[in-house]
Design a protein around this motif. Structure first.
Motif, PDB file in Angstrom:
ATOM      1  N   CYS A  14      36.129  35.033  41.094  1.00 14.58           N
ATOM      2  CA  CYS A  14      37.048  35.196  42.231  1.00 14.58           C
ATOM      3  C   CYS A  14      36.764  36.531  42.933  1.00 14.58           C
ATOM      4  O   CYS A  14      36.333  37.495  42.292  1.00 14.58           O
ATOM      5  N   GLY A  15      37.086  36.598  44.208  1.00 11.72           N
ATOM      6  CA  GLY A  15      37.089  37.859  44.961  1.00 11.72           C
ATOM      7  C   GLY A  15      35.771  38.610  44.874  1.00 11.72           C
ATOM      8  O   GLY A  15      34.682  38.054  45.059  1.00 11.72           O
ATOM      9  N   SER A  16      35.871  39.908  44.573  1.00 10.64           N
ATOM     10  CA  SER A  16      34.666  40.736  44.516  1.00 10.64           C
ATOM     11  C   SER A  16      33.709  40.269  43.423  1.00 10.64           C
ATOM     12  O   SER A  16      32.493  40.390  43.573  1.00 10.64           O
ATOM     13  N   ALA A  17      34.255  39.752  42.329  1.00  6.53           N
ATOM     14  CA  ALA A  17      33.373  39.257  41.259  1.00  6.53           C
ATOM     15  C   ALA A  17      32.565  38.072  41.788  1.00  6.53           C
ATOM     16  O   ALA A  17      31.398  37.880  41.415  1.00  6.53           O
ATOM     17  N   VAL A  44      32.319  35.430  35.721  1.00 11.70           N
ATOM     18  CA  VAL A  44      32.250  36.875  35.959  1.00 11.70           C
ATOM     19  C   VAL A  44      33.667  37.397  36.214  1.00 11.70           C
ATOM     20  O   VAL A  44      34.375  36.891  37.094  1.00 11.70           O
ATOM     21  N   SER A  45      34.074  38.389  35.443  1.00 12.78           N
ATOM     22  CA  SER A  45      35.433  38.914  35.636  1.00 12.78           C
ATOM     23  C   SER A  45      35.542  40.334  35.099  1.00 12.78           C
ATOM     24  O   SER A  45      35.231  40.586  33.932  1.00 12.78           O
ATOM     25  N   GLN A  46      35.972  41.242  35.951  1.00 11.24           N
ATOM     26  CA  GLN A  46      36.183  42.623  35.514  1.00 11.24           C
ATOM     27  C   GLN A  46      37.291  42.662  34.457  1.00 11.24           C
ATOM     28  O   GLN A  46      37.103  43.195  33.377  1.00 11.24           O
ATOM     29  N   SER A  47      38.434  42.072  34.779  1.00 10.19           N
ATOM     30  CA  SER A  47      39.593  42.163  33.878  1.00 10.19           C
ATOM     31  C   SER A  47      39.471  41.235  32.675  1.00 10.19           C
ATOM     32  O   SER A  47      40.072  41.477  31.638  1.00 10.19           O
ATOM     33  N   GLY A  48      38.720  40.154  32.851  1.00  5.83           N
ATOM     34  CA  GLY A  48      38.622  39.150  31.784  1.00  5.83           C
ATOM     35  C   GLY A  48      39.898  38.348  31.625  1.00  5.83           C
ATOM     36  O   GLY A  48      40.066  37.622  30.628  1.00  5.83           O
ATOM     37  N   THR A  88      41.577  36.877  34.660  1.00 10.34           N
ATOM     38  CA  THR A  88      41.911  36.152  35.892  1.00 10.34           C
ATOM     39  C   THR A  88      42.141  34.672  35.584  1.00 10.34           C
ATOM     40  O   THR A  88      41.275  33.990  35.014  1.00 10.34           O
ATOM     41  N   VAL A 103      43.282  49.144  42.364  1.00 11.68           N
ATOM     42  CA  VAL A 103      43.316  47.685  42.518  1.00 11.68           C
ATOM     43  C   VAL A 103      41.995  47.179  43.109  1.00 11.68           C
ATOM     44  O   VAL A 103      41.444  46.174  42.666  1.00 11.68           O
ATOM     45  N   THR A 122      38.326  46.814  43.388  1.00 15.04           N
ATOM     46  CA  THR A 122      37.236  47.085  42.435  1.00 15.04           C
ATOM     47  C   THR A 122      36.064  47.777  43.118  1.00 15.04           C
ATOM     48  O   THR A 122      35.735  47.497  44.276  1.00 15.04           O
ATOM     49  N   GLN A 157      28.630  44.634  37.677  1.00 13.12           N
ATOM     50  CA  GLN A 157      28.335  43.186  37.586  1.00 13.12           C
ATOM     51  C   GLN A 157      26.975  42.898  38.224  1.00 13.12           C
ATOM     52  O   GLN A 157      26.160  42.147  37.687  1.00 13.12           O
ATOM     53  N   LYS A 190      36.504  44.880  50.978  1.00 12.75           N
ATOM     54  CA  LYS A 190      36.960  46.223  50.585  1.00 12.75           C
ATOM     55  C   LYS A 190      37.743  46.857  51.728  1.00 12.75           C
ATOM     56  O   LYS A 190      38.806  47.407  51.536  1.00 12.75           O
ATOM     57  N   GLU A 208      41.182  44.986  52.426  1.00 11.42           N
ATOM     58  CA  GLU A 208      42.226  45.050  51.403  1.00 11.42           C
ATOM     59  C   GLU A 208      42.873  46.422  51.288  1.00 11.42           C
ATOM     60  O   GLU A 208      44.056  46.513  50.959  1.00 11.42           O
ATOM     61  N   VAL A 246      44.842  39.146  38.374  1.00  9.54           N
ATOM     62  CA  VAL A 246      45.585  38.000  38.921  1.00  9.54           C
ATOM     63  C   VAL A 246      45.685  36.954  37.809  1.00  9.54           C
ATOM     64  O   VAL A 246      44.817  36.097  37.662  1.00  9.54           O
TER      65      VAL A 246
HETATM   66  C1  F6R Z   1      38.901  43.126  45.183  1.00  7.67           C
HETATM   67  C2  F6R Z   1      39.211  42.752  43.829  1.00  7.67           C
HETATM   68  C3  F6R Z   1      39.447  41.318  43.537  1.00  7.67           C
HETATM   69  C4  F6R Z   1      38.880  40.958  42.155  1.00  7.67           C
HETATM   70  C5  F6R Z   1      39.266  39.519  41.800  1.00  7.67           C
HETATM   71  C6  F6R Z   1      38.665  39.091  40.475  1.00  7.67           C
HETATM   72  O1  F6R Z   1      38.668  44.497  45.297  1.00  7.67           O
HETATM   73  O2  F6R Z   1      39.300  43.583  42.965  1.00  7.67           O
HETATM   74  O3  F6R Z   1      38.919  40.496  44.532  1.00  7.67           O
HETATM   75  O4  F6R Z   1      37.491  41.107  42.198  1.00  7.67           O
HETATM   76  O5  F6R Z   1      40.655  39.407  41.746  1.00  7.67           O
HETATM   77  O6  F6R Z   1      39.118  39.910  39.445  1.00  7.67           O
HETATM   78  P1  F6R Z   1      38.389  39.936  38.052  1.00  7.67           P
HETATM   79  O7  F6R Z   1      37.014  40.471  38.259  1.00  7.67           O
HETATM   80  O8  F6R Z   1      39.236  40.814  37.203  1.00  7.67           O
HETATM   81  O9  F6R Z   1      38.335  38.521  37.558  1.00  7.67           O
END
Ligand code: F6R
Length: 520
Positions: free
Chosen positions: A213-216, A259-263, A265, A311, A313, A320, A395, A398, A517
């Motif tokens: 999702c999103g930036s990922a 792919v997920s920063q937070s793991g 989503t 918030v 990323t 990534q 970026k 947002e 999210v």
């Molecule tokens: C934008 C941003 C979001 C996240 C998206 C996925 O700056 O941070 O678009 O990239 O919500 O989040 P993760 O990578 O945590 O799954």
């Protein structure tokens, strides 16, 4: 609080209106429109009607369990009953929850970074596990309410990493961490410090689905570009919220990469689970250690970006991209595809190269001045440059709240160019030799219609560049294609940052957005 029960809730109870109607019929009154109040009232209702229990403790746990079985959606709950105010009961489904353990007391949070000032020790709960948390004791139960033993984890992040450490904003601090975290991704790979790379056997896969999702998802577009151009593997990038409801054409030779920063989503997690149900191998590219996606993927490669608090990323995205670069190099090695080792040489200096991009502060401030009082901004580019435009545009919008759109430069004349008027900022990115001239023609088309043009390119084009079509030009270091998105997007992050700052926005916490999210 309703009756005996007070609770905090992270998530969404999807069938709350159904449950609310039921409770209203039973005579329950409500003070708000929230699903959280319904969850609280429902647990209280079950508790008050709970018969057949050995003791008060069992009654409380059973009423939570029974109520949860009727909830649809996602939740992490902290629940306190009136007669035991020193005890927190807790459970979760699809929303993150950590139970922090310390000698001074135990507590719950939705993210590890929130507990690091107090402890590094924590427990994670699975679905249908329940915790009774007291000051000096934590008891975990399974779905039969039998006591179970859970692993105690030790956080690898430190409390200092979660502080601003002198920076005005977390976002700026995190942008400034990129030289070291990107270098770290590459040294882990090139110095064989991460055995998980070798667990992915690319000779087995004929195609790849990358889901995020999103930036990922934007980082995944760079991954697709690299996989297709260098490793010759057909790759699609799927938006997780779409993927989970579409017909999946998965075969045993499809690799799914989540792919997920937070793991955490919710949509990405759902996509992971659906892929696994369809017998696909799932590779997770994740930052947060021990997060749900990291735990549930068949193979997980951590990006090791450290805690990301802002918030929006920044280092999450670029790490990534760097991880994709490593995976693609690995795929090429496994498939005996020749490559010229540019990346391997480049990584020794990558920190200095990124730092030189960060250091162009005055140029970003100048660009920000030309954007900060505009209502609409367009980013244009072709090929991989367009993928970078998408992240730059996200970026900017947002954190600065200025409407912006990313367009493939060649697509403008099929409609969008009608929006270009006197002074409309158009940011064009041109780093690709094959497409440079084409993008230059497209920016000229917008200039002819009055656009204020900002041209972003790399130093290799300094000689061919003619000044006539750009109001502002930004030259960035030339790197291999593997690192181009890292370089360009770092600059775009700083343009967004300086613009949002000029507009007085709440940079680290943009309105209406959450860091992870965890709801659909
Ligand atoms: C934008 C941003 C979001 C996240 C998206 C996925 O700056 O941070 O678009 O990239 O919500 O989040 P993760 O990578 O945590 O799954």
């Amino acid at each position: 609080m309703v009756g005996n029960v007070t609770l905090v809730h992270n998530g969404i109870i999807e069938n709350y209106s159904e449950l609310k109607s039921y409770l209203i019929q039973k005579g329950v009154n409500f003070n708000s429109q929230t699903d959280t109040e319904v969850a609280c009232a429902y647990i209280n209702y079950v508790y008050e009607n709970m018969k057949d229990f050995k003791d008060e403790d069992e009654r409380k746990l059973k009423s939570i369990l029974k109520a949860c079985l009727d909830f649809r959606g996602s939740y992490a709950f902290g629940i306190i009953f009136k007669d035991t105010p020193d005890v927190i009961y807790s459970t979760r489904k699809d929303s993150p929850l950590v139970i922090g353990l310390s000698d001074e007391g135990n507590f719950i949070a939705s993210d590890i970074s929130a507990i690091l000032d107090y402890t590094k020790k924590y427990i994670l709960l699975n679905y249908m596990e329940f915790a009774k948390i007291e000051k000096d004791n934590v008891t975990i139960y399974d779905k039969n309410l039998e006591i179970i033993t859970k692993k105690i984890n030790e956080a690898t992040w430190s409390a200092t990493e979660c502080k601003k450490n002198g920076y005005e904003h977390f976002m700026l601090k995190e942008i400034n961490e990129q030289p070291s975290v990107i270098k770290n991704v590459y040294s882990r790979f090139f110095e064989n410090k991460d055995e998980n790379y070798s667990k992915v056997d690319f000779s087995k896969y004929t195609n790849i689905h990358i889901v995020a999702c999103g930036s990922a998802m934007h980082a995944s577009l760079i991954g697709k570009y690299l996989f297709e151009n260098y490793a010759n593997i057909p790759t699609t990038v799927e938006i997780a919220s779409e993927y989970r409801y579409k017909k999946l054409l998965l075969t045993p030779s499809t690799l799914v990469i989540i792919v997920s920063q937070s793991g955490e989503t919710a949509d990405s997690l759902a996509a992971l689970r659906i892929s696994k149900e369809n017998k696909a191998t799932v590779l997770g590219i994740v930052n947060a250690v021990g997060s749900t996606i990291a735990r549930e993927a068949d193979i997980t490669i951590y990006t090791h970006a450290g805690p990301e608090i802002a918030v929006a990323t920044t280092k999450g995205y670029t790490t990534q991209v760097a991880t994709f670069a490593c995976l693609v190099i690995n795929a090429m090695k496994q498939k005996n595809i020749k490559y010229d080792f540019t990346l391997e040489n480049e990584y020794n200096n990558i920190d200095k190269i990124i730092q030189s991009v960060i250091d162009k502060t005055n140029e970003y401030k100048d660009i920000a001045k030309s954007l900060s009082n505009r209502n609409d901004i367009f980013f244009i580019g072709r090929g991989n440059d367009y993928n970078m435009c998408m992240e730059g545009s996200l970026k900017l919008k947002e954190i600065s709240y200025i409407h912006s759109e990313a367009y493939p430069a060649g697509e403008l004349k099929h409609g969008t160019i009608s929006l270009i008027e006197e002074g409309t900022p158009v940011i064009a990115i041109a780093t690709d030799k094959e497409l440079y001239e084409k993008t230059v023609s497209n920016i000229k088309e917008t200039k002819a219609r009055g656009a204020f043009t900002i041209f972003i390119t790399t130093e290799e084009f300094k000689d061919t560049y003619t000044k006539d079509f750009a109001d502002i030009t930004l030259f960035l270091p030339t790197t291999s294609l593997f690192n181009e998105a890292i370089i360009i997007v770092t600059a775009l992050q700083l343009i967004a940052y300086e613009t949002a700052k000029l507009r007085g926005c709440d940079i680290d916490k943009p309105k209406n957005l959450a860091k992870s999210v965890t709801v659909e």
